[in-house]
Design an enzyme around this catalytic site. Structure first.
Site, short mmCIF file in Angstrom:
data_model
loop_
_atom_site.label_atom_id
_atom_site.label_comp_id
_atom_site.label_asym_id
_atom_site.label_seq_id
_atom_site.Cartn_x
_atom_site.Cartn_y
_atom_site.Cartn_z
CD GLN A 172 -3.05 -0.76 0.02
OE1 GLN A 172 -3.14 0.34 -0.51
NE2 GLN A 172 -3.83 -1.77 -0.32
CB SER A 173 4.36 1.86 -1.02
OG SER A 173 5.16 2.98 -1.33
#
Length: 309
Positions: free
Chosen positions: A51-52
Protein backbone atom coordinates in the site's frame (compact mmCIF):
# COMPACT_ATOMS: atom_id res chain seq x y z
CA UNK A 1 -7.21 26.84 12.27
CA UNK A 2 -8.68 25.21 15.39
CA UNK A 3 -8.20 26.74 18.80
CA UNK A 4 -8.64 26.09 22.49
CA UNK A 5 -6.74 25.29 25.69
CA UNK A 6 -3.89 27.64 24.86
CA UNK A 7 -3.19 26.49 21.33
CA UNK A 8 -4.23 27.08 17.74
CA UNK A 9 -3.89 24.41 15.07
CA UNK A 10 -3.30 24.69 11.33
CA UNK A 11 -3.11 21.83 8.80
CA UNK A 12 -0.66 21.78 5.88
CA UNK A 13 -2.61 19.93 3.19
CA UNK A 14 -0.03 17.86 1.31
CA UNK A 15 -2.85 15.35 0.89
CA UNK A 16 -4.22 17.78 -1.73
CA UNK A 17 -1.13 18.15 -3.89
CA UNK A 18 -2.10 17.82 -7.52
CA UNK A 19 -0.55 14.58 -8.77
CA UNK A 20 -1.92 11.04 -8.38
CA UNK A 21 -4.29 11.80 -5.48
CA UNK A 22 -1.71 13.77 -3.55
CA UNK A 23 0.72 13.15 -0.74
CA UNK A 24 4.12 14.25 0.49
CA UNK A 25 5.97 11.89 -1.88
CA UNK A 26 5.18 14.24 -4.76
CA UNK A 27 7.55 16.83 -3.30
CA UNK A 28 10.37 14.28 -3.17
CA UNK A 29 9.69 12.90 -6.64
CA UNK A 30 9.97 16.38 -8.14
CA UNK A 31 13.71 16.22 -7.41
CA UNK A 32 14.24 12.46 -7.72
CA UNK A 33 12.65 12.30 -11.18
CA UNK A 34 14.70 15.27 -12.34
CA UNK A 35 17.81 13.40 -11.19
CA UNK A 36 16.67 10.23 -12.97
CA UNK A 37 16.14 12.08 -16.23
CA UNK A 38 19.46 13.89 -15.90
CA UNK A 39 21.13 10.47 -15.62
CA UNK A 40 19.37 9.23 -18.75
CA UNK A 41 17.24 6.65 -16.93
CA UNK A 42 14.78 4.56 -18.89
CA UNK A 43 13.41 2.49 -16.00
CA UNK A 44 12.55 3.30 -12.39
CA UNK A 45 12.64 0.62 -9.72
CA UNK A 46 10.91 1.46 -6.43
CA UNK A 47 9.90 -0.57 -3.39
CA UNK A 48 7.82 -0.63 -0.24
CA UNK A 49 4.79 -2.18 1.36
CA UNK A 50 1.98 -3.07 -1.04
CA UNK A 51 0.00 0.00 0.00
CA UNK A 52 3.00 2.30 -0.43
CA UNK A 53 2.12 5.88 -1.29
CA UNK A 54 5.58 6.33 -2.78
CA UNK A 55 4.97 3.47 -5.22
CA UNK A 56 1.65 5.01 -6.31
CA UNK A 57 3.11 8.43 -6.97
CA UNK A 58 6.38 7.12 -8.45
CA UNK A 59 4.43 4.93 -10.86
CA UNK A 60 2.42 7.88 -12.13
CA UNK A 61 5.32 10.35 -12.15
CA UNK A 62 7.55 7.87 -13.94
CA UNK A 63 5.01 7.18 -16.66
CA UNK A 64 4.40 10.92 -17.08
CA UNK A 65 8.15 11.27 -17.66
CA UNK A 66 8.10 8.47 -20.25
CA UNK A 67 9.84 5.88 -18.05
CA UNK A 68 8.96 2.28 -17.31
CA UNK A 69 8.34 1.62 -13.62
CA UNK A 70 8.76 -1.60 -11.62
CA UNK A 71 7.81 -1.91 -7.95
CA UNK A 72 9.11 -4.62 -5.63
CA UNK A 73 6.81 -4.97 -2.64
CA UNK A 74 5.69 -7.06 0.29
CA UNK A 75 2.32 -6.73 1.98
CA UNK A 76 3.87 -6.26 5.42
CA UNK A 77 7.69 -5.99 5.58
CA UNK A 78 9.27 -6.07 9.03
CA UNK A 79 12.59 -5.02 10.51
CA UNK A 80 14.00 -8.35 11.67
CA UNK A 81 13.07 -12.00 11.96
CA UNK A 82 12.03 -11.65 15.59
CA UNK A 83 9.49 -8.89 14.87
CA UNK A 84 7.06 -10.51 12.46
CA UNK A 85 4.40 -11.59 14.96
CA UNK A 86 1.41 -10.42 12.92
CA UNK A 87 -1.52 -12.26 11.46
CA UNK A 88 -0.80 -13.24 7.85
CA UNK A 89 -2.93 -11.21 5.48
CA UNK A 90 -2.97 -10.03 1.91
CA UNK A 91 -3.58 -6.40 1.03
CA UNK A 92 -6.36 -5.56 -1.42
CA UNK A 93 -7.80 -2.36 -2.89
CA UNK A 94 -6.45 1.10 -2.06
CA UNK A 95 -3.15 1.90 -3.72
CA UNK A 96 -3.01 -1.57 -5.26
CA UNK A 97 -6.04 -0.75 -7.38
CA UNK A 98 -4.75 2.69 -8.32
CA UNK A 99 -1.35 1.28 -9.30
CA UNK A 100 -2.97 -0.93 -11.92
CA UNK A 101 -4.21 2.13 -13.78
CA UNK A 102 -0.73 3.64 -13.93
CA UNK A 103 0.85 0.83 -15.96
CA UNK A 104 3.08 -0.19 -13.06
CA UNK A 105 4.81 -3.58 -13.23
CA UNK A 106 4.60 -5.02 -9.72
CA UNK A 107 6.66 -7.86 -8.25
CA UNK A 108 4.84 -8.95 -5.10
CA UNK A 109 6.96 -11.00 -2.70
CA UNK A 110 6.05 -12.98 0.42
CA UNK A 111 6.47 -11.01 3.64
CA UNK A 112 10.05 -10.72 4.84
CA UNK A 113 12.51 -8.22 6.24
CA UNK A 114 13.27 -4.80 4.80
CA UNK A 115 16.80 -6.08 4.09
CA UNK A 116 15.35 -8.90 2.00
CA UNK A 117 13.22 -6.37 0.15
CA UNK A 118 16.31 -4.23 -0.55
CA UNK A 119 18.15 -7.31 -1.87
CA UNK A 120 15.26 -8.05 -4.23
CA UNK A 121 15.38 -4.46 -5.52
CA UNK A 122 19.11 -4.75 -6.18
CA UNK A 123 18.57 -8.05 -8.02
CA UNK A 124 15.82 -6.57 -10.20
CA UNK A 125 17.92 -3.51 -11.02
CA UNK A 126 20.82 -5.78 -12.01
CA UNK A 127 18.54 -7.89 -14.20
CA UNK A 128 17.07 -4.87 -15.98
CA UNK A 129 20.51 -3.36 -16.50
CA UNK A 130 21.68 -6.61 -18.11
CA UNK A 131 18.76 -6.29 -20.53
CA UNK A 132 19.96 -2.85 -21.60
CA UNK A 133 17.82 -0.62 -19.40
CA UNK A 134 19.28 2.44 -17.68
CA UNK A 135 17.94 1.89 -14.17
CA UNK A 136 17.29 4.50 -11.49
CA UNK A 137 16.46 3.05 -8.07
CA UNK A 138 14.07 5.27 -6.12
CA UNK A 139 15.06 4.95 -2.44
CA UNK A 140 12.54 3.56 0.01
CA UNK A 141 10.02 6.28 0.82
CA UNK A 142 11.99 8.70 -1.33
CA UNK A 143 14.33 9.09 1.63
CA UNK A 144 17.58 10.17 0.01
CA UNK A 145 19.34 13.53 0.29
CA UNK A 146 17.22 14.85 -2.59
CA UNK A 147 14.07 13.76 -0.77
CA UNK A 148 15.23 15.57 2.35
CA UNK A 149 16.00 18.63 0.24
CA UNK A 150 12.40 18.63 -0.97
CA UNK A 151 11.26 19.07 2.62
CA UNK A 152 14.00 21.54 3.42
CA UNK A 153 12.44 23.65 0.66
CA UNK A 154 8.98 22.81 2.06
CA UNK A 155 10.10 24.31 5.36
CA UNK A 156 11.06 27.45 3.50
CA UNK A 157 7.64 27.42 1.81
CA UNK A 158 5.68 27.30 5.03
CA UNK A 159 7.91 29.96 6.60
CA UNK A 160 6.94 32.29 3.76
CA UNK A 161 3.25 31.38 4.04
CA UNK A 162 2.94 31.86 7.81
CA UNK A 163 2.19 35.33 9.15
CA UNK A 164 4.29 34.49 12.20
CA UNK A 165 6.40 31.45 13.14
CA UNK A 166 4.82 28.25 14.40
CA UNK A 167 5.75 27.02 17.84
CA UNK A 168 5.62 23.41 16.65
CA UNK A 169 5.21 21.36 13.48
CA UNK A 170 3.96 17.79 13.90
CA UNK A 171 4.28 15.23 11.12
CA UNK A 172 4.22 11.49 10.58
CA UNK A 173 7.75 10.07 10.34
CA UNK A 174 8.82 6.81 8.77
CA UNK A 175 11.62 6.53 6.21
CA UNK A 176 12.91 9.87 7.43
CA UNK A 177 13.39 12.48 4.73
CA UNK A 178 10.29 14.51 5.66
CA UNK A 179 11.46 14.94 9.25
CA UNK A 180 15.11 15.45 8.28
CA UNK A 181 14.28 18.17 5.76
CA UNK A 182 11.92 20.06 8.05
CA UNK A 183 14.16 19.73 11.09
CA UNK A 184 17.15 20.99 9.10
CA UNK A 185 15.26 24.06 7.90
CA UNK A 186 13.96 24.91 11.38
CA UNK A 187 17.14 23.97 13.27
CA UNK A 188 18.20 26.67 15.73
CA UNK A 189 14.85 28.45 15.32
CA UNK A 190 11.94 28.77 17.75
CA UNK A 191 9.93 26.19 15.77
CA UNK A 192 10.03 22.66 17.13
CA UNK A 193 9.56 19.79 14.62
CA UNK A 194 8.04 16.63 16.11
CA UNK A 195 8.02 13.37 14.16
CA UNK A 196 5.43 10.77 15.17
CA UNK A 197 6.77 7.40 14.09
CA UNK A 198 4.64 5.02 12.05
CA UNK A 199 7.17 2.23 12.68
CA UNK A 200 7.98 0.48 15.96
CA UNK A 201 11.74 0.51 15.33
CA UNK A 202 13.95 2.71 17.58
CA UNK A 203 16.77 2.27 15.04
CA UNK A 204 14.99 4.82 12.85
CA UNK A 205 16.54 7.59 14.94
CA UNK A 206 19.97 6.39 13.76
CA UNK A 207 18.65 6.47 10.18
CA UNK A 208 17.60 10.11 10.65
CA UNK A 209 21.08 11.05 11.81
CA UNK A 210 22.70 9.16 8.93
CA UNK A 211 20.42 10.76 6.34
CA UNK A 212 21.13 14.19 7.81
CA UNK A 213 24.88 13.63 7.41
CA UNK A 214 24.45 12.52 3.79
CA UNK A 215 22.16 15.48 3.12
CA UNK A 216 24.73 17.94 4.42
CA UNK A 217 27.52 16.23 2.46
CA UNK A 218 25.67 15.92 -0.87
CA UNK A 219 23.40 18.97 -0.88
CA UNK A 220 25.55 21.30 1.18
CA UNK A 221 22.87 23.30 2.97
CA UNK A 222 21.92 23.47 6.64
CA UNK A 223 23.99 21.56 9.16
CA UNK A 224 24.39 17.90 9.98
CA UNK A 225 22.02 17.04 12.83
CA UNK A 226 22.67 14.91 15.91
CA UNK A 227 20.24 12.54 17.60
CA UNK A 228 19.50 15.23 20.19
CA UNK A 229 18.29 17.56 17.42
CA UNK A 230 15.39 15.24 16.53
CA UNK A 231 12.13 15.07 18.47
CA UNK A 232 11.11 11.56 17.39
CA UNK A 233 8.19 9.85 19.14
CA UNK A 234 7.73 6.06 19.08
CA UNK A 235 4.79 5.87 21.45
CA UNK A 236 1.91 6.10 18.99
CA UNK A 237 2.64 3.25 16.55
CA UNK A 238 0.03 0.90 18.02
CA UNK A 239 0.06 -2.74 16.86
CA UNK A 240 2.76 -2.14 14.21
CA UNK A 241 3.64 -0.63 10.87
CA UNK A 242 0.76 -0.59 8.42
CA UNK A 243 -1.75 -1.70 11.07
CA UNK A 244 -4.42 0.73 12.27
CA UNK A 245 -4.37 1.70 15.94
CA UNK A 246 -7.36 2.44 18.22
CA UNK A 247 -6.06 5.92 19.06
CA UNK A 248 -5.40 6.59 15.39
CA UNK A 249 -8.92 5.53 14.47
CA UNK A 250 -10.29 7.87 17.13
CA UNK A 251 -8.18 10.73 15.77
CA UNK A 252 -9.38 10.01 12.23
CA UNK A 253 -13.00 10.18 13.34
CA UNK A 254 -12.41 13.35 15.33
CA UNK A 255 -10.80 15.32 12.51
CA UNK A 256 -13.26 14.31 9.82
CA UNK A 257 -16.26 14.99 12.07
CA UNK A 258 -15.02 18.39 13.24
CA UNK A 259 -13.09 19.71 10.20
CA UNK A 260 -14.07 17.48 7.28
CA UNK A 261 -10.44 16.35 6.81
CA UNK A 262 -9.70 12.65 6.35
CA UNK A 263 -6.52 11.10 7.71
CA UNK A 264 -5.05 7.73 6.76
CA UNK A 265 -4.72 4.83 9.23
CA UNK A 266 -1.04 4.07 8.54
CA UNK A 267 0.62 7.46 9.02
CA UNK A 268 -1.40 10.60 9.58
CA UNK A 269 -4.06 9.22 11.95
CA UNK A 270 -1.33 8.00 14.30
CA UNK A 271 0.50 11.32 13.97
CA UNK A 272 -2.64 13.29 14.77
CA UNK A 273 -3.35 10.99 17.71
CA UNK A 274 0.13 11.84 18.96
CA UNK A 275 -0.47 15.55 18.49
CA UNK A 276 -3.76 15.34 20.39
CA UNK A 277 -2.14 13.47 23.28
CA UNK A 278 0.75 15.95 23.49
CA UNK A 279 -1.73 18.84 23.63
CA UNK A 280 -3.83 17.11 26.29
CA UNK A 281 -0.73 16.44 28.40
CA UNK A 282 0.39 20.05 28.11
CA UNK A 283 3.52 19.37 26.04
CA UNK A 284 2.24 21.39 23.08
CA UNK A 285 0.96 24.94 23.26
CA UNK A 286 0.75 27.97 21.02
CA UNK A 287 0.72 27.92 17.23
CA UNK A 288 0.84 24.31 15.99
CA UNK A 289 1.04 23.12 12.38
CA UNK A 290 0.01 19.55 11.56
CA UNK A 291 1.68 18.48 8.31
CA UNK A 292 -0.81 16.20 6.55
CA UNK A 293 1.39 13.92 4.45
CA UNK A 294 -1.46 12.25 2.55
CA UNK A 295 -2.23 8.56 2.17
CA UNK A 296 -5.97 8.87 1.47
CA UNK A 297 -6.13 5.69 -0.72
CA UNK A 298 -5.37 3.57 2.37
CA UNK A 299 -8.93 4.32 3.54
CA UNK A 300 -10.12 2.09 0.68
CA UNK A 301 -7.66 -0.74 1.28
CA UNK A 302 -8.69 -4.08 2.71
CA UNK A 303 -6.98 -7.11 4.17
CA UNK A 304 -7.84 -10.72 3.43
CA UNK A 305 -6.40 -13.60 5.41
CA UNK A 306 -3.92 -15.63 3.37
CA UNK A 307 -4.75 -19.29 2.95
CA UNK A 308 -1.79 -21.67 2.93
CA UNK A 309 -1.70 -24.81 0.88
Amino acid sequence: ARGGRGHRLWVKRDDLTGMALGGNKGRKLEFLLADARAQGATHLVCSGASQSNLIRQAAVAGRMAGLHVTAICMDQPYQSKGRSEVLPHRETGGNLTLDEWSGLHRVRLPNGTWDELDAAVEAEATRLSAEGESVYVVPLGGSAPLGAYAFYRAGEEVSLQAHQPFDAIVTASSSGSTQVGLTTWFADSATRVIGISADPEPEILDDLVDLSARFRHEIGVGRALHASDFDFRLGYVGPGYGIASPTGDAALRDLVQTEGIFLDPTYTAKAFAGLTDLVNRGELRGRILFWHTGGTPALFAGQSLMVEG
